[in-house]
Design an enzyme around this catalytic site. Structure first.
Site, PDB file in Angstrom:
ATOM      1  N   PRO A 125       0.838  -1.198   0.000  1.00 52.95           N
ATOM      2  CA  PRO A 125       0.000   0.000   0.000  1.00 52.95           C
ATOM      3  C   PRO A 125       0.875   1.251   0.000  1.00 52.95           C
ATOM      4  CG  PRO A 125      -0.476  -1.402   1.927  1.00 52.95           C
ATOM      5  CD  PRO A 125       0.656  -2.037   1.183  1.00 52.95           C
ATOM      6  N   ALA A 141       1.504   4.637   3.306  1.00 50.13           N
ATOM      7  CA  ALA A 141       1.090   3.855   4.462  1.00 50.13           C
ATOM      8  C   ALA A 141       2.157   3.724   5.532  1.00 50.13           C
ATOM      9  CB  ALA A 141       0.655   2.462   3.999  1.00 50.13           C
ATOM     10  N   LEU A 175       4.916   2.128   4.872  1.00 51.84           N
ATOM     11  CA  LEU A 175       5.559   0.838   4.607  1.00 51.84           C
ATOM     12  C   LEU A 175       6.674   0.969   3.563  1.00 51.84           C
ATOM     13  CD1 LEU A 175       2.412  -1.509   4.658  1.00 51.84           C
ATOM     14  CD2 LEU A 175       3.982  -0.960   6.519  1.00 51.84           C
ATOM     15  N   SER A 221       6.887   2.674   0.637  1.00 50.75           N
ATOM     16  CA  SER A 221       6.618   2.606  -0.811  1.00 50.75           C
ATOM     17  C   SER A 221       7.414   3.658  -1.578  1.00 50.75           C
ATOM     18  CB  SER A 221       5.123   2.762  -1.095  1.00 50.75           C
ATOM     19  OG  SER A 221       4.664   4.016  -0.618  1.00 50.75           O
ATOM     20  N   ALA A 262      11.020   2.480  -1.820  1.00 53.35           N
ATOM     21  CA  ALA A 262      11.111   1.320  -2.717  1.00 53.35           C
ATOM     22  C   ALA A 262      10.961   1.766  -4.164  1.00 53.35           C
ATOM     23  CB  ALA A 262      10.045   0.285  -2.344  1.00 53.35           C
ATOM     24  N   ASP A 309      14.689   4.115   5.187  1.00 50.74           N
ATOM     25  CA  ASP A 309      13.743   3.493   4.259  1.00 50.74           C
ATOM     26  C   ASP A 309      14.444   2.951   3.022  1.00 50.74           C
ATOM     27  OD1 ASP A 309      12.032   4.614   6.123  1.00 50.74           O
ATOM     28  OD2 ASP A 309      10.556   5.260   4.651  1.00 50.74           O
TER      29      ASP A 309
HETATM   30  C1  MEV Z   1       9.898   6.924   7.971  1.00 51.74           C
HETATM   31  O1  MEV Z   1       9.654   5.639   7.455  1.00 51.74           O
HETATM   32  C2  MEV Z   1      10.815   6.836   9.161  1.00 51.74           C
HETATM   33  C3  MEV Z   1      11.113   8.162   9.846  1.00 51.74           C
HETATM   34  O2  MEV Z   1      11.967   7.852  10.956  1.00 51.74           O
HETATM   35  C4  MEV Z   1      11.805   9.145   8.928  1.00 51.74           C
HETATM   36  C5  MEV Z   1      13.207   8.720   8.541  1.00 51.74           C
HETATM   37  O3  MEV Z   1      13.787   7.823   9.155  1.00 51.74           O
HETATM   38  O4  MEV Z   1      13.705   9.339   7.575  1.00 51.74           O
HETATM   39  C6  MEV Z   1       9.862   8.816  10.392  1.00 51.74           C
END
Ligand code: MEV
Length: 323
Positions: free
Chosen positions: A101, A104, A106, A108, A111, A152
């Site tokens: 999704p 979300a 997750l 995306s 990726a 991420d």
């Molecule tokens: C986002 O998936 C994770 C956060 O810690 C931001 C980041 O690490 O860049 C909120």
């Protein structure tokens, strides 16, 4: 003949989002699915059918001030980082397909950036290393999210299960047992950029010292969580659930939760989950619940309230890739 396709993983953060931007560790895992970019013959159009988006190079080459959508500006930054010159001949189009999704929490967008970086490098015959791909994805993520930690796109590119530290990367963790997770969507898009900016305001504000003390507590929770997944069994899962529960209280205090997230955590608690928390940027997006043996019950009660839900497992023999 089918055209080449390029993949990257989605991710889930078990513990430590937001604090990770300030150098604390985070416990993270790649999802088994993610994003694919197909490269049919074309002229370099960026196409995202799920968003009805079809952007020609003449638009995404317009620069930061152009009216191009953010995702197209992010793509331009990614291409530039890989050394593709404006006006270059592009022999393919880039067609993005999501198996996780979007919006979300997750992973995306990361990726998408990693899969696009792989597709761009291959279609231009650029011999890109893992570091080149990650730097291109970081350029894209910086346009989308502001001040990302790099978590991420690193998980997205390397897969696996482990502890991420900004500037140091991902070190593998071997889970004693796979970790069953219920993942439900609040129905509200996650707001990574806005929430990261709000935490930055809190850090710079009059209570900055208290916020930093919270980060230290989150750091300790990540250490506890890591030891818990290495231990495994009922004691390990109980300790992990407790760490998730405590992490959520810190995330709420950091103003990255929202009413739907709190409702989902409360419902999960009521039906016997060991712990539940938001995952990723927050302000919306997904909630994860650890409820071994009760996954179907959590899924049922969340879905009854209208929260789309799926069940997955992380940590099982997931190896971090270094190349
Ligand atoms: C986002 O998936 C994770 C956060 O810690 C931001 C980041 O690490 O860049 C909120």
């Amino acid at each position: 003949m089918t055209s080449p396709a390029f993949h990257a993983f989605g991710k889930v953060i078990l513990l430590g989002e937001h604090a990770v931007v300030y150098g604390c560790p985070a416990l993270v895992a790649a999802l088994s699915t993610g994003v694919t970019v197909e490269t049919p013959p074309g002229i370099g159009r960026l196409r995202v059918p799920a968003w009805d988006l079809d952007v020609p190079p003449s638009v995404y080459e317009g620069g930061e001030d152009s009216s191009a959508p953010t995702v197209a500006k992010a793509f331009a930054a990614l291409e530039a980082r890989l050394g593709v010159q404006p006006g270059a001949r592009r022999p393919v189009d880039y067609v993005v397909r999501f198996a996780v999704p979007t919006g979300a929490g997750l992973g995306s967008s990361a990726a998408m950036a990693v899969a696009l970086a792989r597709a761009v490098a291959a279609s231009h015959g650029i011999a890109a290393s893992m570091t080149d791909i990650e730097e291109a994805a970081m350029a894209s993520e910086t346009v989308v999210h502001g001040r990302p930690s790099g978590l991420d796109h690193t998980v997205s590119a390397r897969g696996g299960f482990g502890v991420f530290v900004r500037g140091q990367g991902l070190s593998p963790v071997v889970a004693h047992d796979p970790i069953p997770l219920v993942i439900g969507h609040t129905g509200r898009a996650r707001d990574t950029k806005g929430r990261v900016a709000r935490v930055a305001e809190l850090v710079a504000g009059p209570d900055g010292a208290a916020v930093r003390a919270r980060f230290d507590q989150i750091r300790a929770l990540v250490e506890r969580g890591r030891a818990a997944v290495e231990l495994g069994g009922p004691a390990g899962l109980t300790a992990l659930g407790e760490a998730m529960r405590e992490n959520q209280r810190h995330l709420e205090a950091l103003e990255v939760s929202c009413p739907e997230i709190e409702t989902m955590c409360r419902i999960a608690d009521e039906v016997g989950a060991l712990g539940a928390k938001l995952t990723g940027g927050g302000g919306g997006g997904c909630v994860i619940a650890l409820a071994p043996g009760r996954e179907e019950i959590v899924k049922k009660v969340w879905e009854r309230k209208g929260f789309a839900t799926f069940i997955t497992e992380i940590g099982a023999r997931q190896k971090v890739s270094s190349t």
